[in-house]
Design a protein around this motif. Structure first.
Motif, short mmCIF file in Angstrom:
data_model
loop_
_atom_site.label_atom_id
_atom_site.label_comp_id
_atom_site.label_asym_id
_atom_site.label_seq_id
_atom_site.Cartn_x
_atom_site.Cartn_y
_atom_site.Cartn_z
N ASP A 121 44.22 -27.76 -38.59
CA ASP A 121 45.51 -27.15 -38.28
C ASP A 121 46.67 -28.03 -38.74
O ASP A 121 46.60 -29.27 -38.67
CB ASP A 121 45.66 -26.95 -36.77
N LYS A 122 47.72 -27.39 -39.17
CA LYS A 122 48.96 -28.09 -39.49
C LYS A 122 49.47 -28.85 -38.27
O LYS A 122 49.93 -29.99 -38.37
CB LYS A 122 50.00 -27.09 -39.98
N SER A 123 49.35 -28.21 -37.10
CA SER A 123 49.82 -28.86 -35.87
C SER A 123 48.94 -30.05 -35.48
O SER A 123 49.39 -30.94 -34.75
CB SER A 123 49.86 -27.85 -34.72
N ARG A 124 47.71 -30.08 -35.96
CA ARG A 124 46.86 -31.25 -35.74
C ARG A 124 47.33 -32.41 -36.62
O ARG A 124 47.46 -33.55 -36.15
CB ARG A 124 45.40 -30.91 -36.08
N MET A 125 47.57 -32.10 -37.89
CA MET A 125 47.93 -33.15 -38.83
C MET A 125 49.36 -33.64 -38.63
O MET A 125 49.70 -34.76 -39.02
CB MET A 125 47.74 -32.65 -40.26
N LEU A 126 50.21 -32.80 -38.04
CA LEU A 126 51.60 -33.19 -37.79
C LEU A 126 51.89 -33.19 -36.29
O LEU A 126 52.96 -32.75 -35.84
CB LEU A 126 52.55 -32.23 -38.51
N ARG A 169 55.30 -30.54 -27.62
CA ARG A 169 54.36 -30.77 -26.52
C ARG A 169 52.95 -30.89 -27.08
O ARG A 169 52.67 -30.40 -28.16
CB ARG A 169 54.42 -29.62 -25.50
N ARG A 170 52.08 -31.53 -26.33
CA ARG A 170 50.70 -31.71 -26.76
C ARG A 170 49.91 -30.42 -26.58
O ARG A 170 50.18 -29.62 -25.68
CB ARG A 170 50.02 -32.82 -25.96
N ARG A 171 48.94 -30.20 -27.44
CA ARG A 171 48.03 -29.08 -27.26
C ARG A 171 46.95 -29.46 -26.25
O ARG A 171 46.72 -30.64 -25.98
CB ARG A 171 47.39 -28.68 -28.59
N SER A 172 46.26 -28.47 -25.73
CA SER A 172 45.24 -28.73 -24.72
C SER A 172 44.06 -29.49 -25.32
O SER A 172 43.87 -29.52 -26.54
CB SER A 172 44.75 -27.42 -24.10
N ALA A 173 43.24 -30.05 -24.46
CA ALA A 173 42.08 -30.82 -24.90
C ALA A 173 41.11 -29.95 -25.70
O ALA A 173 40.44 -30.45 -26.62
CB ALA A 173 41.37 -31.43 -23.69
N PHE A 213 41.83 -27.57 -27.84
CA PHE A 213 42.30 -27.51 -29.22
C PHE A 213 42.15 -28.87 -29.91
O PHE A 213 41.82 -28.93 -31.09
CB PHE A 213 43.76 -27.06 -29.26
N GLU A 214 42.39 -29.94 -29.18
CA GLU A 214 42.28 -31.28 -29.77
C GLU A 214 40.85 -31.57 -30.19
O GLU A 214 40.61 -32.27 -31.18
CB GLU A 214 42.77 -32.32 -28.76
N ARG A 215 39.89 -31.01 -29.49
CA ARG A 215 38.49 -31.27 -29.75
C ARG A 215 37.91 -30.35 -30.82
O ARG A 215 36.85 -30.64 -31.40
CB ARG A 215 37.71 -31.12 -28.43
N ARG A 216 38.59 -29.25 -31.12
CA ARG A 216 38.00 -28.17 -31.92
C ARG A 216 37.52 -28.64 -33.30
O ARG A 216 36.40 -28.33 -33.70
CB ARG A 216 39.00 -27.03 -32.08
N TYR A 217 38.33 -29.35 -34.04
CA TYR A 217 37.96 -29.71 -35.41
C TYR A 217 36.70 -30.56 -35.44
O TYR A 217 35.79 -30.34 -36.25
CB TYR A 217 39.11 -30.44 -36.10
N GLU A 218 36.64 -31.53 -34.54
CA GLU A 218 35.46 -32.39 -34.47
C GLU A 218 34.21 -31.56 -34.14
O GLU A 218 33.13 -31.79 -34.70
CB GLU A 218 35.67 -33.47 -33.40
N SER A 219 34.37 -30.58 -33.26
CA SER A 219 33.24 -29.72 -32.89
C SER A 219 32.73 -28.92 -34.08
O SER A 219 31.52 -28.73 -34.26
CB SER A 219 33.65 -28.76 -31.76
N LEU A 220 33.64 -28.45 -34.91
CA LEU A 220 33.25 -27.67 -36.08
C LEU A 220 32.51 -28.53 -37.10
O LEU A 220 31.52 -28.09 -37.70
CB LEU A 220 34.48 -27.04 -36.72
N LEU A 221 32.98 -29.75 -37.30
CA LEU A 221 32.26 -30.65 -38.21
C LEU A 221 30.87 -30.98 -37.66
O LEU A 221 29.90 -31.09 -38.43
CB LEU A 221 33.07 -31.94 -38.41
N GLU A 222 30.76 -31.13 -36.36
CA GLU A 222 29.47 -31.42 -35.75
C GLU A 222 28.50 -30.25 -35.96
O GLU A 222 27.30 -30.47 -36.17
CB GLU A 222 29.65 -31.71 -34.26
N GLU A 223 29.02 -29.04 -35.91
CA GLU A 223 28.16 -27.87 -36.12
C GLU A 223 27.65 -27.83 -37.56
O GLU A 223 26.50 -27.49 -37.82
CB GLU A 223 28.92 -26.59 -35.79
#
Length: 346
Positions: free
Chosen positions: A130-135, A141-145, A147-157
């Motif tokens: 996400d753009k909001s992840r990279m910026l 305000r911070r996104r929820s945990a 959303f913060e975890r999502r990218y790592e979860s996708l790479l793990e899959e």
């Protein structure tokens, strides 16, 4: 000092009140009495009001621009659908909400991989953060945990299914990797991502073609999020910032093997690109950058406005693909289309 601030606040309050009340009064005055008898509360009145407002009020567009300018200038608040960062960067609200369709990504990945391997091709799934992840430093305000975890979860899959894992966060961490007023990456971000992808993909491309890329003119660019922050003539004062974008021209180099094919031989394009507007929009030249980085021709099956799963389905149903399959399929998936915390199992 306090008096000046209070005076400005009072002036602003009066301006906002006039901005809100006068157009409504004008619209009602121009609406026939017979139309006002429509029952309130069923939505019909609102639609009539909006139609009369557009039709009768000569300054409607100016009012909209002024209202948008006030919200952005004072509150950094665009219309619903976008979020404004601390320095004026716009983000789509989709990156802050779970996608409407909950896709079981593990299942989709497994089914797609089987279908592509049945063609004799390799699948390379690339998740765009996400753009909001990279910026994230820009966010109010911070996104929820989750959303913060999502990218790592996708790479793990991807790793769990023994598929190559390409982490684009390093490539897109460089300044200028995303457009300021648009959902998507910039040409710079697309170029760096293409290089990162080529480190793996080039090993699976047997036939090579050389391409040359040349810079074209720099032109004005209107991002897809400007619609949520349309300040009209107030834009130079309150924003959003006016943007430019670098264009490129690509040409295929002449090859000594150009005469190797017979007149009726099939031409196999070694790379297929499937994905979303990140790949489909020519503004960002992602397909061109891949051609250069992979030294290979490419056919794009990317589509705008349909997400990443519908284009892949259409690709797999394309008869020409089964008759003349590519060597590798690059599947570009923006992170925001996947919900990793509430998969459906049907």
């Amino acid at each position: 000092m306090q008096r000046s601030i209070r005076s400005n606040a009072i002036t602003l309050a009066i301006g906002l009140t006039c901005l809100a009340v006068l157009p409504g009064a004008w619209t009602i005055a121009k609406t026939p009495a017979s139309d006002l008898s429509i029952q309130f509360g069923n939505g019909e009145t609102q639609r009539l009001y909006e139609a009369r407002f557009e039709e009768n009020f000569p300054l409607a567009i100016h009012i909209r621009h002024a209202w948008s300018a006030l919200k952005i200038g004072l509150l950094s608040e665009p219309a619903a659908g976008a979020i404004m960062g601390k320095s004026g960067t716009l983000f789509t609200v989709e990156e802050f909400q779970a996608p409407e369709a909950s896709i079981n990504f593990a299942r989709e990945l497994s089914v797609t991989r089987s279908a592509i391997e049945a063609l004799g091709a390799k699948l390379l799934t690339v998740i765009i953060p996400d753009k909001s992840r990279m910026l994230s430093h820009e966010l109010p305000r911070r996104r929820s945990a989750e959303f913060e975890r999502r990218y790592e979860s996708l790479l793990e899959e991807l790793g769990a299914q023994k598929l190559p894992v390409i982490d684009l966060r390093s490539a897109l961490a460089e300044p200028g990797s995303f457009m300021v007023t648009d959902t998507h990456w910039s040409p710079q971000g697309a170029y760096r991502s293409a290089l990162a992808i080529s480190d793996y993909a080039i090993e699976h491309v047997a036939s090579h073609t050389q391409f040359e890329l040349a810079r074209g003119p720099i032109r004005q660019f209107e991002g897809d999020l400007i619609a949520f922050a349309d300040t009209g003539p107030w834009r130079p004062i309150v924003g959003p910032v006016s943007e430019t974008i670098q264009t490129f021209n690509i040409e295929q180099k002449a090859s000594e093997n150009d005469d190797s094919l017979g007149l009726f031989d099939d031409v196999t394009i070694p790379v297929a690109l499937v994905g979303t507007s990140f790949s489909a929009r020519e503004d960002f030249h992602f397909a061109d950058f891949l051609k250069v980085a992979l030294h290979a021709d490419l056919t794009s099956y990317a589509l705008e406005g349909l997400g990443p799963f519908e284009p892949m389905q259409r690709f797999l149903e394309d008869k020409s693909v089964s008759e003349n399959p590519p060597q590798i399929v690059i599947w570009e998936i923006p992170e925001r289309y996947i919900n990793t915390w509430s998969h459906t199992n049907d």
